[in-house]
Design an enzyme around this catalytic site. Structure first.
Site, short mmCIF file in Angstrom:
data_model
loop_
_atom_site.label_atom_id
_atom_site.label_comp_id
_atom_site.label_asym_id
_atom_site.label_seq_id
_atom_site.Cartn_x
_atom_site.Cartn_y
_atom_site.Cartn_z
N PRO A 9 1.43 -8.66 -15.40
CG PRO A 9 0.40 -10.36 -14.21
CD PRO A 9 1.65 -10.05 -14.97
CG ASN A 10 -3.23 -6.55 -12.75
OD1 ASN A 10 -4.24 -6.37 -13.43
ND2 ASN A 10 -3.03 -7.67 -12.07
NE ARG A 17 -1.74 -3.37 -9.46
CZ ARG A 17 -0.73 -4.23 -9.53
NH1 ARG A 17 0.26 -4.01 -10.36
NH2 ARG A 17 -0.72 -5.31 -8.78
CE1 TYR A 22 2.81 -2.82 -6.46
CE2 TYR A 22 0.45 -2.47 -6.67
CZ TYR A 22 1.51 -3.29 -6.34
OH TYR A 22 1.29 -4.56 -5.90
CG ASN A 73 7.58 -5.55 -11.88
OD1 ASN A 73 7.20 -6.57 -11.29
ND2 ASN A 73 7.25 -4.33 -11.49
CB ALA A 76 0.39 -11.29 -9.89
CD GLU A 97 11.84 -11.42 -9.26
OE1 GLU A 97 11.95 -12.51 -9.86
OE2 GLU A 97 11.36 -11.31 -8.11
CG HIS A 99 9.35 -7.01 -7.38
ND1 HIS A 99 8.31 -7.57 -8.09
CD2 HIS A 99 10.27 -7.99 -7.23
CE1 HIS A 99 8.59 -8.84 -8.35
NE2 HIS A 99 9.77 -9.12 -7.83
NE ARG A 106 2.68 -5.09 -1.21
CZ ARG A 106 2.16 -5.04 -2.43
NH1 ARG A 106 2.94 -4.97 -3.50
NH2 ARG A 106 0.84 -5.06 -2.59
C1 DQA Z 1 5.00 -5.95 -7.97
C2 DQA Z 1 4.77 -6.75 -6.68
C3 DQA Z 1 3.87 -7.94 -6.93
O1 DQA Z 1 3.66 -8.66 -5.71
C4 DQA Z 1 2.53 -7.49 -7.45
O2 DQA Z 1 1.72 -8.60 -7.77
C5 DQA Z 1 2.63 -6.55 -8.61
C6 DQA Z 1 3.68 -5.53 -8.60
C7 DQA Z 1 5.83 -4.68 -7.73
O3 DQA Z 1 6.36 -4.14 -8.70
O4 DQA Z 1 5.91 -4.18 -6.60
O5 DQA Z 1 1.81 -6.57 -9.51
O6 DQA Z 1 5.73 -6.76 -8.87
#
Ligand code: DQA
Length: 145
Positions: A9-10, A17, A22, A73, A76, A97, A99, A106
């Site tokens: 998501p997002n 964003r 990011y 990825n 959240a 995985e 990020h 964080r």
């Molecule tokens: C994320 C880190 C997550 O905590 C966050 O909710 C994201 C992006 C990252 O790529 O740094 O949406 O996965």
């Protein structure tokens, strides 16, 4: 070799964003970059993004017998999703995985990944480079089998 890149998501909002966290590249920019890299390595990839947990679970289930590896990825859902973790374990497809940000520097709630224990390993904090490192990691792992 066929690799599925999954985005939670997002991540469709990348570019605008929280660019300080990011970066300024859009998800399409990252996809194009990874497609170029994968072509050089002779790897076939598919990129997918969803804001919906169940759609990501469906994609993981459908990957069985189709993809050799997954780079995910979970965004959240990293910190909340037993369903995605169980799906990765259920299909037994090697998964990395990734990020963009370093989740360990964080907020405390981001330091916990429910999904990482189902994966070979985690790459975190290299921006769009985490996607390239994820590609190399899954390739090396699959070639070592
Ligand atoms: C994320 C880190 C997550 O905590 C966050 O909710 C994201 C992006 C990252 O790529 O740094 O949406 O996965």
């Amino acid at each position: 070799m066929k690799i599925l890149f999954l985005n939670g998501p997002n991540l469709n909002l990348l570019g605008t964003r929280e660019p300080d966290k990011y970066g300024v590249q859009t998800l399409k920019d990252i996809e194009n970059y990874i497609k170029d890299e994968s072509r050089k390595l002779n790897i076939e990839i598919q990129f997918y993004q969803s804001n919906i947990e169940g759609e990501l679970v469906n994609k993981i289930q459908e990957a069985k017998g189709v993809y050799d590896g997954i780079v995910i990825n979970p965004a959240a859902y990293t910190h909340t999703s037993v369903a995605i973790r169980d799906a990765i374990l259920a299909v037994c497809i090697p998964t990395v995985e990734i990020h963009l940000s370093n989740i360990h520097t964080r907020e405390d709630f981001r330091k916990i990944s429910l999904t990482a224990p189902a994966c070979i390993g985690q790459i975190t904090g290299f921006g769009a480079g985490s996607y390239k490192l994820g590609l190399i990691a899954i390739k090396d792992y699959l070639e070592s089998l």
